[in-house]
Every structure is written in C-alpha cells, then in structure tokens.
Design a protein around this motif. Structure first.
Motif, PDB file in Angstrom:
ATOM      1  N   ILE A 155      21.066   4.969  40.117  1.00 17.96           N
ATOM      2  CA  ILE A 155      20.542   5.046  38.912  1.00 17.96           C
ATOM      3  C   ILE A 155      21.281   4.134  37.766  1.00 17.96           C
ATOM      4  O   ILE A 155      20.720   3.518  36.974  1.00 17.96           O
ATOM      5  N   ALA A 156      22.684   4.106  37.989  1.00  9.43           N
ATOM      6  CA  ALA A 156      23.644   3.177  37.179  1.00  9.43           C
ATOM      7  C   ALA A 156      23.193   1.763  37.373  1.00  9.43           C
ATOM      8  O   ALA A 156      23.056   1.145  36.354  1.00  9.43           O
ATOM      9  N   LYS A 157      23.024   1.393  38.650  1.00 12.00           N
ATOM     10  CA  LYS A 157      22.764   0.079  38.898  1.00 12.00           C
ATOM     11  C   LYS A 157      21.414   0.001  38.506  1.00 12.00           C
ATOM     12  O   LYS A 157      21.293  -1.264  37.839  1.00 12.00           O
ATOM     13  N   GLU A 158      20.440   0.601  38.743  1.00 10.40           N
ATOM     14  CA  GLU A 158      19.131   0.101  38.022  1.00 10.40           C
ATOM     15  C   GLU A 158      18.948   0.052  36.763  1.00 10.40           C
ATOM     16  O   GLU A 158      18.106  -0.836  36.220  1.00 10.40           O
ATOM     17  N   LEU A 159      19.682   1.003  36.078  1.00 13.36           N
ATOM     18  CA  LEU A 159      19.623   0.952  34.595  1.00 13.36           C
ATOM     19  C   LEU A 159      20.628   0.283  33.803  1.00 13.36           C
ATOM     20  O   LEU A 159      20.758   0.187  32.422  1.00 13.36           O
ATOM     21  N   GLY A 160      21.500  -0.426  34.503  1.00 16.83           N
ATOM     22  CA  GLY A 160      22.685  -1.356  33.877  1.00 16.83           C
ATOM     23  C   GLY A 160      23.855  -0.610  33.367  1.00 16.83           C
ATOM     24  O   GLY A 160      24.441  -1.102  32.477  1.00 16.83           O
ATOM     25  N   PHE A 161      24.000   0.759  33.707  1.00 19.87           N
ATOM     26  CA  PHE A 161      25.164   1.308  33.339  1.00 19.87           C
ATOM     27  C   PHE A 161      26.369   0.985  33.962  1.00 19.87           C
ATOM     28  O   PHE A 161      26.541   0.370  34.851  1.00 19.87           O
ATOM     29  N   ARG A 162      27.371   1.032  33.025  1.00 19.40           N
ATOM     30  CA  ARG A 162      28.915   0.549  33.540  1.00 19.40           C
ATOM     31  C   ARG A 162      29.323   1.321  34.732  1.00 19.40           C
ATOM     32  O   ARG A 162      30.195   0.747  35.563  1.00 19.40           O
ATOM     33  N   SER A 163      28.933   2.572  34.540  1.00 22.20           N
ATOM     34  CA  SER A 163      29.503   3.638  35.695  1.00 22.20           C
ATOM     35  C   SER A 163      28.437   4.651  36.063  1.00 22.20           C
ATOM     36  O   SER A 163      27.658   4.848  35.280  1.00 22.20           O
ATOM     37  N   ALA A 164      28.747   5.388  37.273  1.00 24.86           N
ATOM     38  CA  ALA A 164      27.626   6.535  37.687  1.00 24.86           C
ATOM     39  C   ALA A 164      28.107   7.638  36.539  1.00 24.86           C
ATOM     40  O   ALA A 164      26.955   8.342  36.508  1.00 24.86           O
ATOM     41  N   ASN A 165      28.992   7.758  35.980  1.00 24.14           N
ATOM     42  CA  ASN A 165      29.560   8.745  35.034  1.00 24.14           C
ATOM     43  C   ASN A 165      28.597   8.751  33.705  1.00 24.14           C
ATOM     44  O   ASN A 165      27.937   9.685  33.293  1.00 24.14           O
ATOM     45  N   ALA A 166      27.702   7.540  33.470  1.00 22.74           N
ATOM     46  CA  ALA A 166      26.754   7.518  32.386  1.00 22.74           C
ATOM     47  C   ALA A 166      25.508   8.127  32.733  1.00 22.74           C
ATOM     48  O   ALA A 166      24.853   8.772  32.266  1.00 22.74           O
ATOM     49  N   ALA A 167      25.163   7.816  34.248  1.00 28.14           N
ATOM     50  CA  ALA A 167      24.151   8.508  34.605  1.00 28.14           C
ATOM     51  C   ALA A 167      24.199   9.807  34.755  1.00 28.14           C
ATOM     52  O   ALA A 167      23.176  10.841  34.494  1.00 28.14           O
TER      53      ALA A 167
END
Length: 237
Positions: free
Chosen positions: A34-46
């Motif tokens: 999810i983080a990679k797809e939506l451009g988050f800096r880390s998985a924690n944001a997802a």
C-alpha cells in the motif's frame, strides 16, 4: 455500522486499493505494498490509515499477519450497491425511457459446501457436497460457485484460517499471484499460484510450511477455482 461511513479521499483510495487487490489476486495487499502504491514514506503511514478505516467499521484488521485486512460483508454490499446504482444511472441515461434493473448485490446465492473430493471426479459432484449455505451475493468481489472449508493454517499470513469457508469461483485457469484451490490426486489445497519453467509452485502464506512443487505434465494436478471471498464459519453456528 453506518452503511456509508464518511471517508477522507485518502481513506477511500486505500479502501479501493484493498478491494482491487482482493478482486485481482484473492488476497489483500501488505502495508508495504500500500505504501509503495500510494507513495508513502513508510508502511507505518499505511497502517495509520488502515487503523482509521477499522475504527470507522469498513474493514477488520487481523493481528499477526502481513495481509490481515478483511473487507466486512456490509462494506462490500454498500460498495456493490453504489457501483450497481451508478451503472444503472449510466444505462438509463442512454435511453429516452428509463427502466429498472435488479441489484445483483441484493440477490441471494445458494452455495454448496464441498467436502472430501475423490480423485478423478468433478469437484462439484453430488457426493462431494456436504451441505449448502444461502448467502448474499454482495458479500463477494465476484460471484462464487462453491464454498470450501479451509483445513490447516498454511495461509494464515493473509488471514485465511483453519475452519474458514473460502468462496471459490470455478475455473481451470490461474495467473501468477492468485489464490487458488488446487487438486493433486484426491487432496485439495488452498495456495498462491506460481508458474515456473519447471512446472507449477503452490506457495503457502506461512513460513512453517513448504511450497508444493508440481512438475509439468502431472495429470493428477488441476486448478479447481479462484478464491473470491471468505466467510468466518462462526457466523453460521
């Protein structure tokens, strides 16, 4: 739960991504995906957005698994009803005289529960059917043909647990990454499908289990269907 909870644009984006992944592969995405797809800096944001969706009641988070995200049945119904209503509006706008169409998400399905399967016989043969369940069609991303009771914990890391009822759409074709019901002789298993140069690998989602290797030309092997949904068996008790 409110059938139409108010979501932020980002929450709706993540919900759509989860549903798309389930429709495409039969399993939800990981936080990292999810983080990679939506451009988050880390998985924690997802994770923070998923926790917010869980608080609003549209998803359920299963602890201890990398893909432990479930769409609740009433969430699927609401999404399907909205999609069907939009499709109906578009159809009606194409004609001078409006007409009504049934909402498939409100229909009920009677699905056979498959028990032990004998080698060389169709999986939906009458002797394999233990009982039938009536469920709402809107619970599933795609319409299933039968239910299979999950045995064991080889797929626990994507939230498929022992005793769950897996909704399966019958097909003999699969692509890499999809969750399949496969038969080897008289054994039926649920695994992630991967085609390789030497044959087919059936991959577990639990590091305690080994992949199953199927060599090219093995006539005892067959894909019986794709996972399209999951039911916790306790709801029928």
């Amino acid at each position: 739960m409110d059938a139409s909870p108010k979501l932020t644009a980002r929450q709706q984006q993540i919900l759509d991504l989860v549903r798309s992944a389930i429709e495409r592969t039969g399993a939800p995405p990981t936080r990292a995906e999810i983080a990679k797809e939506l451009g988050f800096r880390s998985a924690n944001a997802a994770e923070e957005h998923l926790q917010a969706l869980a608080r609003k009641g549209v998803i359920e988070l299963v602890g201890g698994t990398s893909r432990g995200i479930r769409l609740k049945s009433d969430t699927l119904r609401a999404l399907n009803e909205a999609r069907n209503a939009n499709e109906m509006t578009q159809t009606q706008s194409s004609f001078a005289k409006p007409f009504s169409l049934p909402l498939s998400s409100l229909a009920q399905l009677t699905l056979p529960l498959i028990g032990r399967v004998a080698a060389g016989q169709p999986i939906l043969a009458q002797e394999h059917i233990e009982q039938s369940y009536t469920v709402e069609a809107g619970m599933f991303a795609r319409q299933p043909d039968f239910l299979l009771k999950v045995r064991g914990m080889s797929m626990k890391d994507i939230g498929i647990m022992d005793g769950d009822l897996l909704a399966v759409q019958k097909t003999s074709e699969a692509t890499n990454g999809q969750i399949v019901v496969a038969r080897i002789g008289d054994e039926v298993t649920v695994k992630r499908f991967k085609r390789s140069r030497g044959g087919i690998e059936l991959l577990p989602e639990n590091p305690e289990f080994e992949p199953i290797l199927v060599r090219a030309g093995d006539e005892s092997f067959a894909v019986e269907g794709l996972a399209v949904g999951l039911i916790r068996n306790q709801m029928f008790l």
